[in-house]
Design an enzyme around this catalytic site. Sequence first.
Site, PDB file in Angstrom:
ATOM      1  N   SER A   1      36.512  31.599  45.815  1.00 24.51           N
ATOM      2  CA  SER A   1      36.408  30.473  44.889  1.00 24.51           C
ATOM      3  C   SER A   1      34.987  30.426  44.353  1.00 24.51           C
ATOM      4  O   SER A   1      34.039  30.815  45.050  1.00 24.51           O
ATOM      5  CB  SER A   1      36.707  29.162  45.623  1.00 24.51           C
ATOM      6  OG  SER A   1      36.260  28.052  44.856  1.00 24.51           O
TER       7      SER A   1
ATOM      8  N   TYR B   1      35.451  23.571  52.546  1.00 26.76           N
ATOM      9  CA  TYR B   1      36.086  24.557  51.662  1.00 26.76           C
ATOM     10  C   TYR B   1      35.051  25.559  51.144  1.00 26.76           C
ATOM     11  O   TYR B   1      35.279  26.781  51.171  1.00 26.76           O
ATOM     12  CB  TYR B   1      36.758  23.819  50.493  1.00 26.76           C
ATOM     13  CG  TYR B   1      37.507  24.708  49.526  1.00 26.76           C
ATOM     14  CD1 TYR B   1      38.763  25.217  49.852  1.00 26.76           C
ATOM     15  CD2 TYR B   1      36.974  25.024  48.284  1.00 26.76           C
ATOM     16  CE1 TYR B   1      39.451  26.025  48.960  1.00 26.76           C
ATOM     17  CE2 TYR B   1      37.652  25.827  47.389  1.00 26.76           C
ATOM     18  CZ  TYR B   1      38.899  26.333  47.728  1.00 26.76           C
ATOM     19  OH  TYR B   1      39.579  27.131  46.838  1.00 26.76           O
TER      20      TYR B   1
HETATM   21  P1  NDP Z   1      48.592  26.407  46.353  1.00 30.02           P
HETATM   22  O1  NDP Z   1      48.310  25.208  47.158  1.00 30.02           O
HETATM   23  O2  NDP Z   1      49.328  26.251  45.077  1.00 30.02           O
HETATM   24  O3  NDP Z   1      49.367  27.490  47.250  1.00 30.02           O
HETATM   25  C1  NDP Z   1      48.863  27.815  48.513  1.00 30.02           C
HETATM   26  C2  NDP Z   1      49.715  28.905  49.139  1.00 30.02           C
HETATM   27  O4  NDP Z   1      49.129  29.231  50.413  1.00 30.02           O
HETATM   28  C3  NDP Z   1      51.149  28.481  49.419  1.00 30.02           C
HETATM   29  O5  NDP Z   1      51.990  29.585  49.157  1.00 30.02           O
HETATM   30  C4  NDP Z   1      51.147  28.164  50.911  1.00 30.02           C
HETATM   31  O6  NDP Z   1      52.395  28.409  51.549  1.00 30.02           O
HETATM   32  C5  NDP Z   1      50.144  29.185  51.417  1.00 30.02           C
HETATM   33  N1  NDP Z   1      49.561  28.803  52.687  1.00 30.02           N
HETATM   34  C6  NDP Z   1      48.785  27.724  52.970  1.00 30.02           C
HETATM   35  N2  NDP Z   1      48.453  27.716  54.265  1.00 30.02           N
HETATM   36  C7  NDP Z   1      49.023  28.815  54.826  1.00 30.02           C
HETATM   37  C8  NDP Z   1      49.060  29.356  56.129  1.00 30.02           C
HETATM   38  N3  NDP Z   1      48.425  28.774  57.163  1.00 30.02           N
HETATM   39  N4  NDP Z   1      49.758  30.497  56.351  1.00 30.02           N
HETATM   40  C9  NDP Z   1      50.410  31.098  55.322  1.00 30.02           C
HETATM   41  N5  NDP Z   1      50.414  30.646  54.066  1.00 30.02           N
HETATM   42  C10 NDP Z   1      49.739  29.508  53.822  1.00 30.02           C
HETATM   43  O7  NDP Z   1      47.178  27.102  46.105  1.00 30.02           O
HETATM   44  P2  NDP Z   1      46.566  27.889  44.836  1.00 30.02           P
HETATM   45  O8  NDP Z   1      47.565  28.815  44.269  1.00 30.02           O
HETATM   46  O9  NDP Z   1      45.890  26.915  43.973  1.00 30.02           O
HETATM   47  O10 NDP Z   1      45.401  28.708  45.574  1.00 30.02           O
HETATM   48  C11 NDP Z   1      45.565  30.055  45.995  1.00 30.02           C
HETATM   49  C12 NDP Z   1      44.216  30.571  46.456  1.00 30.02           C
HETATM   50  O11 NDP Z   1      43.287  30.473  45.381  1.00 30.02           O
HETATM   51  C13 NDP Z   1      43.610  29.780  47.604  1.00 30.02           C
HETATM   52  O12 NDP Z   1      42.941  30.637  48.493  1.00 30.02           O
HETATM   53  C14 NDP Z   1      42.617  28.867  46.912  1.00 30.02           C
HETATM   54  O13 NDP Z   1      41.577  28.466  47.767  1.00 30.02           O
HETATM   55  C15 NDP Z   1      42.148  29.771  45.800  1.00 30.02           C
HETATM   56  N6  NDP Z   1      41.569  29.048  44.667  1.00 30.02           N
HETATM   57  C16 NDP Z   1      42.317  28.144  43.940  1.00 30.02           C
HETATM   58  C17 NDP Z   1      41.750  27.471  42.878  1.00 30.02           C
HETATM   59  C18 NDP Z   1      42.491  26.480  42.048  1.00 30.02           C
HETATM   60  O14 NDP Z   1      41.864  25.790  41.221  1.00 30.02           O
HETATM   61  N7  NDP Z   1      43.812  26.334  42.200  1.00 30.02           N
HETATM   62  C19 NDP Z   1      40.342  27.702  42.501  1.00 30.02           C
HETATM   63  C20 NDP Z   1      39.659  28.664  43.313  1.00 30.02           C
HETATM   64  C21 NDP Z   1      40.269  29.306  44.346  1.00 30.02           C
HETATM   65  P3  NDP Z   1      53.479  27.201  51.742  1.00 30.02           P
HETATM   66  O15 NDP Z   1      53.973  26.891  50.365  1.00 30.02           O
HETATM   67  O16 NDP Z   1      54.551  27.762  52.575  1.00 30.02           O
HETATM   68  O17 NDP Z   1      52.727  26.066  52.352  1.00 30.02           O
END
Ligand code: NDP
Length: 237
Positions: free
Chosen positions: A132, A145
């Site tokens: 991020s 975070y």
């Molecule tokens: P979402 O919240 O939309 O999706 C998160 C995903 O991670 C889901 O598929 C969830 O699965 C999975 N997940 C969470 N915890 C676990 C776990 N313990 N084990 C396995 N799977 C897990 O997130 P985003 O798409 O927004 O973010 C994706 C990545 O991008 C993250 O690492 C985030 O930090 C990073 N990011 C996002 C930004 C943004 O603005 N959106 C900006 C910068 C970075 P389930 O649905 O089953 O819970």
Amino acid sequence: MKVLITGGTRGIGRACVEAFRDQGHDVVFLYMQSEDAATELQSDTGAIGIKCDIRSSDEVSRALQCAADRLGEIDVLINNAGVSSFGFFDSISDEEWERIIDTNLTGAFYVSRAVSRLMISQKRGKIINIGSMWGKVGAAMEVHYSASKAGLRGMTMALAKELGPSGITVNCIEPGVIRTEMNAVLNDEALDVLAEQTPLGRLGEPSEVASLALFLASDAASFITGQCIGIDGGFAI
Ligand code: NDP
């Protein structure tokens, strides 16, 4: 290519699953709890979903065995699964600190360690971490975070040095504010302010992050390793 993506059920992870499947690659994705979304994604794309909480080393070992059985080899790992929350530093509980670090950093460590063993024996592979921009510049109210994503930066550079001789590249994508459920806690006004603070004047789309992941996984990126690449509309300049 044979591709493993963590956190495939929503947002950026889902966009990556769709983009790699659109290009004809074999994809396995991990998810924690979204059974319905996983079933839908499997039938929509033909990707294979495996339930796995990446905070558990044992669950990761079992899931990786299953993924390797289904894929044969793993060419590309995308460490995408992540969680976030907002709060003043002195109000972050022990449990919340652990939830963020264990998912965003330790989870990526568990999955990378298991996959790297396969990649080292293959003498090739590409690991793409989803960091991020806050891991680079830090965010107030998101110290846990920011720390987890800064850790992922360090892991990316160190692992690139260690795995380079085995023909494995390791890079980190650092998105800005992307339209996903992770930002659903923010109201329209807050999202508008973030868009205004972004030189390109808008938020990013998950598909734009997936396009960068596709590039880093491709032969076109074969000499790129240890890099943390921003995709943030200029926010973190
Ligand atoms: P979402 O919240 O939309 O999706 C998160 C995903 O991670 C889901 O598929 C969830 O699965 C999975 N997940 C969470 N915890 C676990 C776990 N313990 N084990 C396995 N799977 C897990 O997130 P985003 O798409 O927004 O973010 C994706 C990545 O991008 C993250 O690492 C985030 O930090 C990073 N990011 C996002 C930004 C943004 O603005 N959106 C900006 C910068 C970075 P389930 O649905 O089953 O819970």
